[in-house]
Design an enzyme around this catalytic site. Structure first.
Site, PDB file in Angstrom:
ATOM      1  N   HIS A 110       6.071   4.715  12.586  1.00  0.00           N
ATOM      2  CA  HIS A 110       6.117   4.648  11.114  1.00  0.00           C
ATOM      3  C   HIS A 110       7.155   5.679  10.671  1.00  0.00           C
ATOM      4  CE1 HIS A 110       3.969   4.086   7.120  1.00  0.00           C
ATOM      5  NE2 HIS A 110       4.684   5.171   6.877  1.00  0.00           N
ATOM      6  N   CYS A 158       9.665   9.437  -1.407  1.00  0.00           N
ATOM      7  CA  CYS A 158       9.107  10.541  -0.634  1.00  0.00           C
ATOM      8  C   CYS A 158       8.335  11.446  -1.594  1.00  0.00           C
ATOM      9  CB  CYS A 158      10.237  11.318   0.038  1.00  0.00           C
ATOM     10  SG  CYS A 158       9.683  12.805   0.864  1.00  0.00           S
ATOM     11  N   ARG A 201       0.828  -1.210   0.000  1.00  0.00           N
ATOM     12  CA  ARG A 201       0.000   0.000   0.000  1.00  0.00           C
ATOM     13  C   ARG A 201       0.871   1.273   0.000  1.00  0.00           C
ATOM     14  NH1 ARG A 201      -0.617   4.770   2.500  1.00  0.00           N
ATOM     15  NH2 ARG A 201      -0.236   3.762   4.510  1.00  0.00           N
ATOM     16  N   ASP A 202       1.557   1.515   1.091  1.00  0.00           N
ATOM     17  CA  ASP A 202       2.304   2.769   1.222  1.00  0.00           C
ATOM     18  C   ASP A 202       3.469   2.830   0.236  1.00  0.00           C
ATOM     19  OD1 ASP A 202       3.052   5.213   2.205  1.00  0.00           O
ATOM     20  OD2 ASP A 202       3.971   4.437   4.029  1.00  0.00           O
ATOM     21  N   ASN A 240       9.870   5.252   3.187  1.00  0.00           N
ATOM     22  CA  ASN A 240       9.670   4.321   4.296  1.00  0.00           C
ATOM     23  C   ASN A 240      10.952   3.612   4.744  1.00  0.00           C
ATOM     24  OD1 ASN A 240       6.714   4.404   4.529  1.00  0.00           O
ATOM     25  ND2 ASN A 240       6.770   3.615   2.445  1.00  0.00           N
ATOM     26  N   HIS A 289      10.336   7.363   8.442  1.00  0.00           N
ATOM     27  CA  HIS A 289      10.836   7.519   7.072  1.00  0.00           C
ATOM     28  C   HIS A 289      12.317   7.849   7.104  1.00  0.00           C
ATOM     29  CE1 HIS A 289       6.891   8.181   4.595  1.00  0.00           C
ATOM     30  NE2 HIS A 289       6.827   7.136   5.370  1.00  0.00           N
TER      31      HIS A 289
HETATM   32 MG    MG Z   1       5.101   5.847   4.833  1.00  0.00          MG
END
Ligand code: MG
Length: 306
Positions: A205, A238, A12-13, A247, A207
């Site tokens: 979460h 990003c 997903r992300d 991520n 980055h």
């Molecule tokens: Mg993310």
């Protein structure tokens, strides 16, 4: 042995931030490789309006093709009531909501004030819980905002408390553009704990935009956090800075955790193979460090000279 849960966000992300639209069958094959690697939680797609994120417009088809009875909890992102209804129709049992701690980021991302978002999400969460679903709630820009810079931690304390009270079982604290540093992680977690929010309801979460993701995760680990979001091979760049890392990479995290004696249930080589698979599918070099090491070591052995 101490257990750490790695929540995989790549399908997903990761994929929502990739330029390339990956065919449905390729996504399913990717998720099948992740399942085989030993995850307990995989975020498989997003039920936001297909026009917003065409990369994930096939969410219902992906979910329909996933294997049954794997023991893995499949999660999907939902923006609002309509997204929740689509997730329910698709047979999802777990959903993730999202909003930002900073006013400007929330306005730009979902065109609502944080007050409006929170009111809407309370209803979405209550409905999801009434339907027997599990809910996790992302709060973005907890450690800094690309528009506002500093974000007052009290905003996160307030939102986290409200989202948990509404029925979310986990809050994922997002360092959306990789601005956090380890001392800040300690400070934010201390404030949340001080406000009565238990650490076992929190996820980080992080980055790697500025190279601090793993250091921040280590700070969270030392503070007592035991769930971390990560993306295979650092998939998903990003959105605010083309070419920059996004991520935290799962392989880097798992290598560190296993070395430190934590149990994750994951087979690191199998995670790496999933990374090679999606890198080949996308046809672009992915940023994860361990991923690159792994591919390089295979190439050197001649195992993958094409
Ligand atoms: Mg993310």
């Amino acid at each position: 042995m101490d257990r750490v849960n790695v929540y995989e966000v790549a399908p997903r992300d990761g994929l929502q931030n990739e330029h390339e639209v990956v065919p449905t069958e390729m996504k399913v094959a990717f998720i099948e490789r992740l399942i085989a690697a030993g995850y307990t939680d995989i975020e498989v797609s997003s039920f936001v309006r297909p026009r917003w994120i065409p990369q994930l417009a096939d969410a219902s088809d992906v979910v329909a093709r996933l294997p049954r009875d794997t023991g893995v909890t499949f999660w999907a992102l939902v923006p609002n009531r309509r997204g929740l209804e689509r997730a329910l129709d698709a047979g999802m049992h777990a959903v993730a909501t999202f909003m930002s701690a900073s006013e400007t980021h929330n306005l730009k991302n979902v065109n609502r004030t944080t007050r409006e978002s929170l009111a809407g999400l309370r209803e979405v969460i209550a409905t999801a819980v009434a339907e027997g679903m599990r809910v996790r709630s992302y709060i973005s820009t907890v450690f800094g905002c690309p528009y506002e810079g500093h974000v007052d931690v009290e905003r996160t304390v307030h939102l986290a408390g409200e989202l948990l009270a509404a029925g979310a079982d986990h809050i994922s604290l997002g360092d959306t553009t990789g601005m956090a540093h380890p001392q800040q992680v300690f400070d934010v977690l201390e404030r949340l704990q001080g406000a009565g929010i238990p650490l076992d309801r929190l996820t980080l979460h992080m980055h790697d935009t500025r190279g601090t993701a793993l250091a921040n995760i280590l700070a969270g680990l030392q503070a007592g956090i035991r769930t971390f979001d990560a993306s295979v091979s650092g998939l998903g760049g990003c959105p605010y800075a083309p070419g920059a890392a996004g991520n935290a990479a799962t392989e880097d995290l798992v290598y560190m955790l296993h070395g430190m004696g934590y149990e994750t249930g994951l087979d690191l080589d199998a995670v790496c193979e999933a990374g090679l698979f999606i890198e080949d599918a996308l046809g672009r070099k992915l940023p994860g460090r361990y991923h690159q090491y792994y591919r390089g070591s295979l190439d050197r052995r001649g195992a993958r000279t094409a």
